[in-house]
Design a protein around this motif. Structure first.
Motif, PDB file in Angstrom:
ATOM      1  N   GLY A 146       0.821  -1.203   0.000  1.00  0.00           N
ATOM      2  CA  GLY A 146       0.000   0.000   0.000  1.00  0.00           C
ATOM      3  C   GLY A 146       0.848   1.242   0.000  1.00  0.00           C
ATOM      4  O   GLY A 146       2.081   1.170  -0.075  1.00  0.00           O
ATOM      5  N   PRO A 197      -0.598   5.426   5.069  1.00  0.00           N
ATOM      6  CA  PRO A 197      -2.000   5.120   4.771  1.00  0.00           C
ATOM      7  C   PRO A 197      -2.906   5.776   5.805  1.00  0.00           C
ATOM      8  O   PRO A 197      -2.464   6.102   6.912  1.00  0.00           O
ATOM      9  N   VAL A 218      -6.819  -3.376  -1.226  1.00  0.00           N
ATOM     10  CA  VAL A 218      -6.072  -2.150  -0.980  1.00  0.00           C
ATOM     11  C   VAL A 218      -5.825  -1.414  -2.296  1.00  0.00           C
ATOM     12  O   VAL A 218      -5.984  -0.192  -2.393  1.00  0.00           O
ATOM     13  N   GLU A 219      -5.450  -2.162  -3.339  1.00  0.00           N
ATOM     14  CA  GLU A 219      -5.259  -1.542  -4.666  1.00  0.00           C
ATOM     15  C   GLU A 219      -6.536  -0.848  -5.126  1.00  0.00           C
ATOM     16  O   GLU A 219      -6.515   0.298  -5.572  1.00  0.00           O
ATOM     17  N   ASN A 237      -7.346   2.269  -3.124  1.00  0.00           N
ATOM     18  CA  ASN A 237      -6.473   3.383  -3.489  1.00  0.00           C
ATOM     19  C   ASN A 237      -6.866   4.002  -4.823  1.00  0.00           C
ATOM     20  O   ASN A 237      -6.783   5.210  -4.993  1.00  0.00           O
ATOM     21  N   ARG A 283      -6.793   5.940   0.967  1.00  0.00           N
ATOM     22  CA  ARG A 283      -5.412   5.507   1.234  1.00  0.00           C
ATOM     23  C   ARG A 283      -5.402   4.361   2.235  1.00  0.00           C
ATOM     24  O   ARG A 283      -5.214   4.553   3.431  1.00  0.00           O
ATOM     25  N   GLY A 314      -3.816   0.594   3.486  1.00  0.00           N
ATOM     26  CA  GLY A 314      -2.609  -0.233   3.423  1.00  0.00           C
ATOM     27  C   GLY A 314      -2.861  -1.574   4.085  1.00  0.00           C
ATOM     28  O   GLY A 314      -3.788  -1.709   4.890  1.00  0.00           O
ATOM     29  N   TYR A 315      -2.040  -2.562   3.732  1.00  0.00           N
ATOM     30  CA  TYR A 315      -2.201  -3.894   4.332  1.00  0.00           C
ATOM     31  C   TYR A 315      -0.892  -4.342   4.969  1.00  0.00           C
ATOM     32  O   TYR A 315       0.144  -4.443   4.298  1.00  0.00           O
TER      33      TYR A 315
END
Ligand SMILES: Cc1ncc(C[n+]2csc(CCOP(=O)(O)OP(=O)(O)O)c2C)c(N)n1
Ligand code: SF4
Lengths: 628, 313
Positions: free
Chosen positions: A508, A512, A530-531, A534, A539, A541-542
């Protein structure tokens, strides 16, 4: 198109696995990435089973998603079970001979689903026959490919001179042909895949003829409407493997020479693969020992490890429980033994053929007495391969038992992965005693990790009781303190030596605004979710946990501090969010938001994206349940 | 080994902490003598024991000793033997351990017939947990530690061993050390799974099966003319039936000696060697798995072995 998603469904034992394997291999041969999850009941023949796959032109996919583009049904139950999984404009392939079948007359269908359909059909004005359902679907824009399986089979029976009693075995090739037709699958790749699957020349010919007949029939009506883009993945060599296979292969590379097991789903296939390749192409021997129970399996593996052979067991929950006593012996005696632990749905036999991540706390804590161990968890086939090798290196380097956590999702999912990078693979056997010593002390206290010698090299003793440097029983309090400290101090060494970067992976953007924390098979869906988030401007994240002992304490603390505790969400395949509990235990930070799924089916990208949005709107707990 | 092994070489300096007079002393003595007379290489010999008074024996003999878990010694022993078939593996185990908690392993080992010797310390009680009934204690007996007479009946260890497929089956008596020593030697020399049921008076908890009790009843099967050898595979059913009948002999007599020797069954190691051509030459324990830190299975070999899973473009 870039990505194709399909479901193949049918009765367990009816050829579904064949269809799935042939299609996966054919797509892979054409250069596409494939992931294909198999869902099934604890049943040998007759209950509903299905394969849910993603084919990608741009990557080796690691996640599954709904809705799908195609539902290919071997039987009526599949249509009733999966019609809602189809996207608008998607394709249904089904057997028109079953048009009169009523959903309520299908004995294998679980009553819960029947009840849900009763309510739904009433609302939609469907009379409950397959014909009325497909009519409704047509009206909703589904492209329905109605084939008479009976006619196709009798035509091929006539043409190929097949014995009538044998012809129903070929239904799988109807599904194969229909999917191949609408996706414009390369005929050469399909042919090679059929040849690989059917080593018997005649069976291959029959299946091929039928698939071709279906391709012609479907194409003349529809053409290749879901044509995939040219593949852009550039690999010279690709593996097409289940998680079980990936681990078995990695074990041969790691140098495992003794594997003990007692059959249990979903672990047993790993041992089968090992047994099939037990002579290692002439390079050695793996003894694959089917024991009378798991008690025997773990203790036989420990015995083998004492002789110097790299040794392991493969099991799942109920089997692991039986192994816990033996594991403590291994802890007490500093034996490098690896437990490959495929989690499934519990408690008890729970959902024996479904996936889960509910045994994490058990793996981390199960023991009587305290001893050091290492716990690794793999998120996809590639991680599973390398983690398997690390598991043995760690076990021997630190002389501790290692638990390698996987799950049913991974075990039974077939995926394309790049050929492992052999230049990265190392075998480290740890500190070994030199030859020709006058006297050998197995538990020499001059360092926490005593040089190891193998049974046969020296005279030595082992005991489950507290022991002295020689391995003889010794209950003296001073000895006890020194011995416990010798063993437990390994945790500090492990903490120091296994780098923080090895313990997690992050996917990510920098900084984030919402952080998902997960582990194991959650990875595939989480990375994709997550992609997508985004792309939508969220925003996310993983943070993917790869080792639970040692724990990525510093990194997780840093990440959580940066996004703020209130923006952290655990994503797990269990009820309690067990990994979040370990985060709290290790960091003192209480993660109180979670997205969990414990239906035994994997988390799908679409539902995870949706759940994250709900959390952002204030929800603290999302329980996911999509999937048949 | 250069020098002939002596009994002195075989003693460790660990204090033997059994109750004075315990039958285990006779078994230990017979083990020392048998090991010395066979001149076993101490490094290549492993005594595996379970949990109980009997389990301590692993620490008293100067060969490798693996003192394992209650009921699981046979599993450890098999892992050791299959990974390194060059080792001589002798298991010493209690009757509670072997026929109670470990009975499944006892049966399974017989089916496999590995070249392992199992010596059962048969004292009809659970010694180390203070005298509860073991699976060899007959119904209605009440040794002194039991609050009530035994409500479960005894299993017949010899009969069970016959049914499970052990290929050397004998009974010894802890007070007849010379006889027991010979049994142990023959068992070690036998190729296949050997089981010796050793009558072992527990002087602390069993006031029924005392030395006196056994002295009055034991007689030697071989002295009485029993030939235990199965001369050809066809003879097995008949021979096994007769051996079984002897194991049930009542009328106050208890037979010791060899009940059955069946040399016609392949060992588990031989079965493995049939499937794995390199097994005996390079058994799991001794195979090289790396060269300078790199796996023996390299990229090329991996592709050869697993070609079925690999697509090359
Ligand atoms: C799993 C487990 N259950 C129970 C025990 C407790 N335990 C220790 S020794 C013993 C009995 C041993 O009896 P036996 O096997 O007849 O050996 P003996 O002491 O008579 O030689 C038991 C039950 C244990 N150590 N492990
Ligand atoms: S309790 Fe019985 S078996 Fe145990 S040492 Fe004492 S006499 Fe021997």
């Amino acid at each position: 198109m870039k990505t194709l998603r399909y479901i193949l469904g049918g009765p367990q034992g009816g050829g579904l696995e064949t269809s799935s394997e042939v299609l996966s291999w054919a797509f892979a041969r054409s250069g596409y990435g494939v992931i294909s999850d198999r869902e099934y009941f604890s049943n040998i023949k007759g209950r509903h089973s299905y394969v849910h796959a993603t084919v990608s032109a741009t990557e080796y996919p690691k996640s599954l998603d709904y809705p799908v583009d195609i539902v290919a049904a071997m039987d009526a139950e599949t249509v009733f079970t999966h019609f809602q999984d189809l996207r608008e404009g998607g394709y249904l392939i089904y057997n028109v001979d079953e048009d009169k079948t009523l959903y309520s007359s299908i004995p294998s269908m679980e009553h819960d689903l029947r009840d849900r359909l009763t309510a739904l059909f009433k609302e939609l004005g469907i009379d409950g026959t397959l014909a009325s359902l497909t009519k409704y679907l047509r009206s909703r824009g589904v492209r329905v490919i109605a084939l008479s399986y009976k006619e196709l089979l009798s035509e091929i029976q006539r043409k190929e001179g097949i014995v009538p009693s044998q012809v129903s075995r070929y239904i799988s090739s109807i599904i194969i042909g229909a999917v191949a037709a609408i996706t414009g699958l390369d005929p050469n790749a399909l042919d090679q895949s059929l040849r690989r699957r059917f080593r018997n020349e005649e069976v291959y010919r029959h299946n091929r003829a039928l698939a071709m007949l279906v391709i012609d029939t479907v194409r003349s009506q529809f053409g290749s409407e879901l044509k995939l883009d040219e593949p852009s993945i550039k690999s010279k060599e690709v593996l097409v493997v289940s998680g079980n296979d990936a681990v078995a292969m990695a074990k041969t590379v790691a140098g495992v020479r003794f594997q003990a097991y007692y059959p249990i789903t979903p672990a047993a296939d790993e041992s089968f693969t090992l047994e099939e390749y037990e002579t290692l192409g002439g390079a050695g021997s793996i003894v694959v020992f089917q024991t009378e129970d798991e008690l025997s399996a773990i203790n036989a593996a420990i015995g083998a490890a004492l002789t110097g052979a790299r040794a392991s067991v493969a099991t799942s929950g109920p089997g692991f429980d039986l192994m816990v006593e033996g594991l403590s012996w291994a802890g007490q005696n500093e034996v490098p033994v690896v437990v490959t632990y495929y989690q499934r749905g519990g408690p008890s036999t729970g959902q024996p053929t479904r996936g889960g991540q509910s045994d994490l706390l058990s793996s981390v804590f199960a023991s009587h007495g305290e001893y050091p161990r290492i716990v690794l968890a793999s998120g996809d086939h590639e991680e599973a391969f390398y983690d398997t090798i690390d598991a043995f290196n760690y076990a021997e380097t630190y002389q501790v038992p290692v638990i390698h956590l996987l799950d049913k999702f991974l075990a039974n999912t077939i995926a394309t992965i790049s050929m492992p990078d052999f230049s990265k693979i190392r075998i480290t056997r740890g500190v070994l005693a030199s030859k020709g010593l006058r006297e050998y002390r197995r538990f020499d206290m001059s360092s926490p990790i005593s040089p190891r010698a193998f049974l046969g090299d020296y005279v030595m003793w082992y005991s489950g009781d507290e022991h002295d440097e020689y391995g003889h029983i010794d209950e003296d309090p001073v000895n006890r303190v020194r011995m416990m400290e010798k063993r437990m101090r390994k945790l500090e060494i492990i903490e120091r030596e296994i780098p923080e970067e090895r313990r997690y992976a992050y996917y990510g953007p920098d900084k984030p605004s919402i952080l998902l924390i997960g582990w194991g098979f959650v990875k595939g869906a989480a990375v994709k979710a997550v992609e997508e988030l985004n792309e939508e401007g969220i925003r996310a994240g993983y943070f993917h946990i790869r080792t639970f002992i040692p724990f990525p304490t510093n990194s997780v603390t840093k990440f959580i501090r940066e996004v703020g505790l209130e923006n952290v969400v655990a994503v797990e395949h269990n009820y309690m969010a067990q990994a979040a509990k370990l985060v709290t235990m290790n960091t003192g930070l209480l993660v109180s938001k979670s997205i969990v799924k414990f239906t035994g089916r994997p988390i799908y990208v679409n539902e995870l994206v949706n759940a994250v949005k709900n959390v952002m709107k204030g929800s603290t707990r999302e329980v996911l349940s999509y999937g048949a | 080994m250069a020098r002939k092994l002596t009994i002195q070489d075989l003693k460790t300096n660990v204090w033997v902490d059994w109750c004075p007079g315990c039958g285990n002393f006779g078994i230990l003595s017979a083990m020392y003598q048998a090991f010395a007379e066979l001149n076993l290489d101490p490094q290549k010999t492993v005594v595996v024991s379970g949990i109980g008074c009997s389990g301590k024996i692993a620490h008293f003999i100067n060969v490798s000793g693996v003192h394992t878990l209650h009921g699981r010694s046979l599993a450890f022993a098999q892992g050791i033997k299959y990974a390194n078939p060059d080792l001589t593996v002798v298991v010493n185990v209690g009757d509670g351990d072997l026929l109670g908690i470990g009975a499944a392993h006892f049966v399974a080992l017989g089916r496999r017939n590995p070249d392992i010797v199992v010596i059962m310390h048969d004292n009809t009680v659970y010694g180390l947990t203070k005298g509860q009934a073991s699976p060899t204690l007959r119904i209605n007996l009440k040794p002194k530690a039991l609050p009530k007479p035994n409500i479960q009946d005894a299993v017949n260890p010899i009969g069970l061993a016959i049914a499970a497929g052990y290929t050397f089956i004998a009974r010894g008596y802890a007070a007849r050390v010379q006889h027991l020593k010979e049994l142990i030697k023959k068992a070690i020399e036998h190729r296949g799974a050997a089981f010796i049921d050793v009558l072992q008076p527990c002087v602390t908890y069993d006031d029924i099966h005392t030395y006196d009790y056994y002295n009055q009843r034991v007689y030697d099967l071989q002295e009485a003319g029993w030939d235990p050898l199965v001369r050809n595979p066809e003879e097995l059913p008949e021979k096994a039936a007769q051996a079984l009948a002897k194991s049930y002999e009542g009328d106050g007599k208890i037979s010791i000696g060899i009940f059955l020797i069946n040399p016609h069954v392949s060992t588990f190691e031989e079965r493995l060697a049939n499937r794995l051509p390199d097994y005996l030459k390079a058994p799991p324990a001794r195979e090289a798995i790396e060269v300078d830190g790199r796996p023996v299975i390299d990229h090329e070999l991996f592709k050869r072995i697993f070609s079925r899973y690999i697509i090359e473009f």
